[in-house]
Design a protein around this motif. Structure first.
Motif, short mmCIF file in Angstrom:
data_model
loop_
_atom_site.label_atom_id
_atom_site.label_comp_id
_atom_site.label_asym_id
_atom_site.label_seq_id
_atom_site.Cartn_x
_atom_site.Cartn_y
_atom_site.Cartn_z
N THR A 1 35.91 61.27 59.32
CA THR A 1 36.99 62.22 59.05
C THR A 1 37.92 62.34 60.25
O THR A 1 39.15 62.38 60.10
N GLU A 2 37.34 62.36 61.44
CA GLU A 2 38.18 62.43 62.64
C GLU A 2 39.03 61.18 62.78
O GLU A 2 40.22 61.25 63.13
N THR A 3 38.45 60.02 62.48
CA THR A 3 39.23 58.77 62.51
C THR A 3 40.35 58.82 61.48
O THR A 3 41.49 58.40 61.75
N LEU A 4 40.05 59.32 60.29
CA LEU A 4 41.05 59.43 59.23
C LEU A 4 42.25 60.24 59.72
O LEU A 4 43.41 59.84 59.50
N LEU A 5 41.99 61.36 60.39
CA LEU A 5 43.07 62.19 60.90
C LEU A 5 43.86 61.46 61.99
O LEU A 5 45.09 61.43 61.97
N ASN A 6 43.14 60.88 62.94
CA ASN A 6 43.80 60.23 64.07
C ASN A 6 44.60 59.01 63.66
O ASN A 6 45.61 58.68 64.29
N GLU A 7 44.16 58.34 62.60
CA GLU A 7 44.87 57.14 62.13
C GLU A 7 45.98 57.47 61.13
O GLU A 7 46.65 56.57 60.63
N GLY A 8 46.16 58.75 60.84
CA GLY A 8 47.24 59.15 59.94
C GLY A 8 47.03 58.73 58.50
O GLY A 8 47.99 58.40 57.80
N LYS A 9 45.79 58.75 58.03
CA LYS A 9 45.49 58.29 56.68
C LYS A 9 45.28 59.45 55.70
O LYS A 9 44.71 59.26 54.62
N SER A 10 45.74 60.62 56.06
CA SER A 10 45.76 61.73 55.10
C SER A 10 46.93 61.52 54.15
O SER A 10 47.88 60.78 54.47
N PRO A 11 46.92 62.14 52.97
CA PRO A 11 48.04 61.98 52.04
C PRO A 11 49.36 62.38 52.67
O PRO A 11 49.45 63.39 53.37
N GLN A 12 50.38 61.60 52.40
CA GLN A 12 51.73 61.89 52.89
C GLN A 12 52.52 62.61 51.80
O GLN A 12 52.01 62.84 50.70
#
Length: 742
Positions: free
Chosen positions: A635-646
């Motif tokens: 989850t932390e990687t997801l946030l840092n890599e900007g892979k949350s919904p745009q």
């Protein structure tokens, strides 16, 4: 197998579940965990309420009642997603959709007269408003921003509107004759059965509520909102907004307070449209068009009028709009105002949004404008007033430096206002309302007039003690000071303060900073610390728990959906909530129009990790802990890599975010060393997901841009929703391979 129950709810969270649940199933199976679902959606609850009257092939079990019983056991492990807290317009729309799908439901009776109609109305009323949460919440609330989320918000701050010292935005509230001013409170001395009785001016008695069981030490309150004073107050605010040249807006909670606040909302509608109700009130009432349902319900109902009457009503509405202040808008493009639908403007979301946007709301020209925020009851209006004044003095908050405000909330066993639903009444005649004990002695009495709103609410002693213990535990674990937001000048809070002091004396509070302050003083104290970058636990009752866990997260993180919400159930189980669902309807509309779902499932990821940890502890399942730790890192990687919904079509949406979460989770499991068998099994899976990234991303993006058919809003077709939410054949195939890996 160990078991996690994942709730099937409504709108965007429900659609996201169609995409995320197959991922959860695949990963959890590797730890011998059975993930099952229970349907507590609005549609599911409606059908369950009438199952005994439906044909056998249409019946459904009462999943909410089942989960309510499970929540009282040590085995409970429930992940609860946001659900619709239905207003009457939403309820009617859901019923119409279900009827269109062939479910033999009766129509919603506006004015029930026969026993049959009263029974139907009672069943529908049982699913209105916040009917789910009180059943499941057999524990108190621990809500906080996880460190990874808070750190991400500091590095990537959301936009905060600037505040001007010349801002004319303000909060207006009553100074007398409201729920706060009229509150009385008693503490039960032993078990008892109370009743609520209306005594008319002529001495005639009407039993409003025949039986309210109470336990020893339970806090019981009664209070009344005086309709005449409310109307005078609302007329004054309409005039004040007009004079000041600011938007008029009303902020209530017609979902949680499903009896009282729609009535308050109706009073506001009548205050804004006085000519309409003077001239056409009788015709509107005869047609079943109530101000309590909002301007939108009235405008829709006009289609049944003859042309002359319809045109006359519309002309008067236009006149009242022209004569009155500018109205705050929910959707200026569609002409939907603050007074259209009672469930469109929910105070805990609408007030933080206004504060975040420079103290502005949107006018009919789709422009920002200073606003008069009208909150009739003064119990907690001062919290928002103090926050507005702080921003006018000190400017907007800075997400890169501001402290965090976790919350410990009293809510177990229907504590406080959530318990008021079946004990709230619009008074039919002048007189008194008494709360009597089993012997008939009046413990509390309130003078009432026709149209007043009377309510009783409760807070049991055991949840209060548990709440204090949880506050002390969280303060010690976090190292943060804690503040109980309780007002000695309020009757209910005085009784709670006495209990808090008693139970604090039983706890080890050495070296802890624990204080009691009124909500207004607590707001000022906490905001000063927030601006210094200092953290403070807010320890509050049920309503403030809702308000503050939107207010501070929306300023800190940009949304309350990114909060971790854990409910340690009093009998040893766990309830894990996934955040708020306030923007869910707009997300569904966008999906239907563009096949793009903007819903962010971060709350689901956070709740799942805590659910897995709870399972690891209670079921001695070490692999569940490995899954949880790997999920947190993913989850932390997801946030840092900007892979949350745009936000925009053509970029990553909810489905793409789920894929990347699965890929990062698999990578973390392959790299960890705590469980070598799991690492070996996930090695090739992680590699395949990584190698297929471009293909899967392309398959997910390819479906965007055209309408999506999900077969219904309140009850979509499972097959159609799955097809829309799982469009990548490559990703689907890899998920099937995971279950076979171990």
């Amino acid at each position: 197998m160990a078991r996690i129950i994942y709730t099937h709810t409504d709108e965007a969270p429900m659609l996201a579940t169609a995409s995320f649940l197959p991922i959860l199933d695949a990963f959890s199976n590797t730890a011998g965990i059975d993930v099952t679902t229970r349907d507590i959606s609005l549609a599911g609850r409606i059908v369950a309420a009438f199952s005994d009257r439906l044909p056998e092939d249409q019946r459904e079990a009462d999943a909410l009642a089942e989960l309510g019983e499970l929540a009282k056991t040590p085995e409970a492990n429930i992940i609860k997603l946001p659900n619709i807290s239905a207003s009457v317009p939403q309820l009617k729309a859901a019923v119409a959709e279900l009827q269109g799908q062939g479910i033999s439901l009766p129509d919603y009776p506006e004015s029930p007269e026969t026993d049959e109609e009263k029974d139907v109305r009672a069943r529908y009323d049982s699913v209105k408003g916040s009917a789910v949460n009180p059943v499941l919440r057999e524990g108190n609330s621990d809500r906080r921003a996880p460190a990874a989320v808070k750190n991400f918000a500091k590095k990537h701050p959301h936009r905060m509107g600037e505040w001007s010292k010349d801002s004319r935005t303000s909060v207006a509230t009553m100074d007398a004759n409201d729920f706060r001013a009229n509150e009385k409170s008693v503490v039960a001395d032993g078990e008892d059965t109370l009743s609520i009785v209306h005594v008319g001016s002529d001495g005639a008695e009407t039993v409003l509520k025949p039986s309210i069981p109470v336990l020893d030490g339970e806090v019981v309150d009664s209070t009344v909102m005086r309709a005449e004073a409310l109307d005078a107050f609302l007329r004054e605010q309409v005039a004040a907004a007009k004079k000041q040249g600011v938007l008029f807006s009303v902020h209530l909670k017609a979902t949680m307070m499903k009896v009282s606040d729609p009535i308050l909302f109706g009073h506001a509608v009548r205050a804004m449209f006085p000519t309409l109700f003077d001239q056409f009130g009788d015709q509107l009432a005869a047609a079943g068009l109530s101000a309590n349902h909002g301007l939108g319900g009235i405008l829709t109902g006009l289609e049944e009028f003859d042309a002359e009457l319809r045109d006359g009503v519309r002309a008067v509405i236009d006149k009242d709009l022209a004569d009155g202040p500018d109205l705050a808008m929910v959707n200026s493009h569609k002409g939907i105002s603050n007074l259209h639908v009672p469930s469109d403007v929910i105070i805990d979301a609408s007030m933080p949004a206004m504060i975040r946007t420079s103290g502005h709301m949107w006018n009919s020209d789709d422009a920002e404008q200073d606003t008069l925020a009208v909150i009739p009851d003064s119990s907690y209006a001062g919290v928002y007033a103090a926050t507005v004044e702080d921003c006018q003095k000190n400017g907007a908050f800075d997400p890169t430096t501001m402290g965090t405000v976790p919350n410990v909330g009293l809510m177990a066993q229907k504590a406080e206002e959530y318990g008021s639903h079946d004990k709230t009444f619009e008074i039919a005649a002048d007189g008194q309302v008494e709360v009597r004990d089993a012997s008939g002695t009046a413990l509390m009495s309130q003078d009432v007039a026709t149209g007043d709103i009377f309510r009783v609410c409760q807070a049991k002693d055991a949840p209060i003690r548990d709440w204090v213990q949880l506050a002390v535990r969280r303060s010690r674990e976090s190292g943060m000071p804690a503040v109980f937001w309780l007002d000695e000048s309020r009757a209910h809070d005085r009784n709670l303060i006495e209990k808090v002091n008693t139970y604090l004396a039983e706890e080890d509070t050495e070296d802890l900073d624990i204080q009691i302050m009124s909500p207004v003083e607590a707001t000022k104290h906490t905001l000063a610390r927030v601006r210094r970058g200092e953290d403070t636990i807010s320890v509050t009752g049920n309503v403030l728990r809702d308000y503050l866990t939107d207010l501070f997260p929306i300023m800190e993180l940009g949304t309350s959906a990114k909060m971790l919400s854990v409910v340690p159930l009093m009998n040893g189980g766990g309830l894990f909530e996934t955040g708020a669902g306030g923007s869910a309807p707009k997300h569904v509309q966008q999906l239907i129009e563009e096949n793009y779902l903007r819903w962010d499932s971060l709350g689901e990821f956070l709740a799942l990790a805590e659910s897995l940890r709870h399972l690891a502890r209670t079921a001695d399942n070490a692999r569940a802990a490995v899954l949880a730790d790997a999920l947190d890192r993913a989850t932390e990687t997801l946030l840092n890599e900007g892979k949350s919904p745009q936000r925009k079509l053509g970029t990553i949406d909810n489905r793409g975010s789920h894929f990347y979460l699965a890929m990062y989770w698999a990578q973390e499991l392959a790299q960890q060393s705590e469980d070598t068998q799991l690492a070996e099994a996930f090695g090739p899976i992680a590699q395949e997901l990584t190698d297929s990234e471009a293909t899967i991303a392309e398959e997910l993006l390819a479906v965007q841009g055209s309408p999506a058919d999900i077969g219904g809003y309140y009850r979509p077709s499972d097959a159609k929703a799955d097809a829309v939410m799982r469009p990548s054949a490559t990703f689907n195939r890899i998920l099937e391979e995971i279950s076979a890996a171990l």
